[in-house]
Scaffold this motif. Sequence first.
Motif, PDB file in Angstrom:
ATOM      1  N   LYS A   5       2.744 -11.513   5.340  1.00 26.69           N
ATOM      2  CA  LYS A   5       2.939 -10.117   6.197  1.00 26.69           C
ATOM      3  C   LYS A   5       1.534 -10.083   6.742  1.00 26.69           C
ATOM      4  O   LYS A   5       0.318 -10.040   6.147  1.00 26.69           O
ATOM      5  N   GLY A 206       2.816   2.768   6.172  1.00 22.32           N
ATOM      6  CA  GLY A 206       2.340   1.660   5.083  1.00 22.32           C
ATOM      7  C   GLY A 206       3.435   0.732   4.592  1.00 22.32           C
ATOM      8  O   GLY A 206       3.274  -0.016   3.941  1.00 22.32           O
ATOM      9  N   ASP A 209       4.339  -3.443   3.868  1.00 13.59           N
ATOM     10  CA  ASP A 209       4.106  -4.462   2.709  1.00 13.59           C
ATOM     11  C   ASP A 209       5.423  -4.607   1.728  1.00 13.59           C
ATOM     12  O   ASP A 209       5.418  -5.413   1.245  1.00 13.59           O
ATOM     13  N   LYS A 264      -5.406   2.038  -0.328  1.00 12.05           N
ATOM     14  CA  LYS A 264      -4.472   1.827   0.708  1.00 12.05           C
ATOM     15  C   LYS A 264      -4.246   0.433   1.227  1.00 12.05           C
ATOM     16  O   LYS A 264      -3.252   0.002   1.817  1.00 12.05           O
TER      17      LYS A 264
HETATM   18 MG    MG Z   1      -0.931  -1.245   5.014  1.00  8.22          MG
END
Ligand code: MG
Length: 454
Positions: A5, A206, A209, A264
């Motif tokens: 990723k 986010g 992931d 993060k």
């Molecule tokens: Mg990220």
Amino acid sequence: MIVMKFGGTSVGSAERIRALGDRVRERLSRRPVVVVSALSRVTDLLIRGANLALERDPACDALVHDLLDRHRAVVHELFPAGPLREGLVARLETVVSELRTLYSGVHALEELTPRSLDAISGMGERLSCEIAAEALAAAGIPARAVDARTVLVTDESFGRAVPLMDDTAARVSRTVRPLVTSGTVPVLGGFIGATRNGVATTLGRGGSDWSAALLGATLPAEEIQIWTDVDGMMTVDPRVVPGARVIPEVSFDEAAELAYFGAKVLHPATIRPAVEQGIPVLVLNSLNPASSGTRIVGRAPDDVPGEPRAIAFKKGITVLLISQPRMLMAYGFVARVFEAFDRHRTSVDLIATSEVSISLTVDDPEHVPAIQADLAGLGEVRIMPGMAIVSVVGRGFIRQPGLAGRIFQALRDVNVLMISFGASDVNISFVVAEGAAEPAVRLLHQELFEGGRG
Ligand code: MG
Ligand code: ADP
Ligand code: ASP
């Protein structure tokens, strides 16, 4: 099979996308599946555009222009003029014209629903996925873009959709796995999915992931690699403390705790699908492939000494303090307090109680006024916005004498409003005003990871 990723900065420019190609080529024999985020800052831009459309601000048109220009510039740098480049640009333009239509709809209706926002905010991944797949192909790697909306099936909680694992697993075996078996590298946009009826959703900010971890769990992959812009999970956010150090190995528990409390570098939900399958997760630097990164493993060995591993912090926290001198220890009081949070579907992070009061923190302030109204009958309720949680994460804290002393000695000049320690044996957390978070984090890092103040 492995999942690779690449986050926003790792696809943020032509140069970075070329580096992505190098990383994939080096691992071709491990049969990679590639997941990409939108180009850096593109998701923010798409959301800003939606709000401009809602306010009928003409700046929205310029924003769409800039967005297309940015992607076109990357494409022009990556590919020579010719039919391949023209074809790719045409595909990107189709997505952008869909975006224009959505913005016009928001503008016309003066309404931005979570459902439309998901269709809009997920467009960055649709664009980046096309570019990355073409770049791999141009570099001689057999690759194909796969629309993640046809693979990742979710419920209808727009903005924070929850993946439906069985449906997703079935789609993965039908569309992704055969490509891998035939020697092709599938390239999917992270963050996005669709309901069973094909309505676009997103997994929350986010969330790429999480996409990677879901694919990893359903393929199943032997390893999930999260390629980002730092050398791995570090002892603290390197943007806040330049002396941050890479942590070579962390347990799933510690990584989940760190992610949850604000580190993060990894989306908190990433860990679960991977841990359930026992799949290792690696955090690696796409610009510094020589660095060995961080390996997230199922369990820390039992015999290691207790030690702090990292510091995380999270701003935008609201503290609720409920005081009731007579009632607190009465049977059912705490249950009634929690019922109010439950009714408003708001989760609580930290809790501290005394004989006469209970303090709680929440990171989503949306329902705080309603919760406050519900709690009014139980006692005096004080709301303190603008707070931060600072957490020291590690293992076996309870077994290490003196650690709490060192932590609070380091923070002797910081006003600490609330402390939570003991629940999991992997973290000690406390609340400070937002403005005190970074100084507190620096002091702590110095004490715990840089040999003290000297
Ligand atoms: Mg990220
Ligand atoms: P990506 O675009 O690759 O998903 P993110 O911006 O989501 O990258 O995450 C990487 C960033 O996370 C780093 O640039 C760093 O500033 C931040 N970060 C916060 N805490 C940590 C930590 N403990 N270790 C490493 N990075 C951290
Ligand atoms: N592009 C999305 C975001 O910025 C998802 C991700 O990058 O993980 O939130």
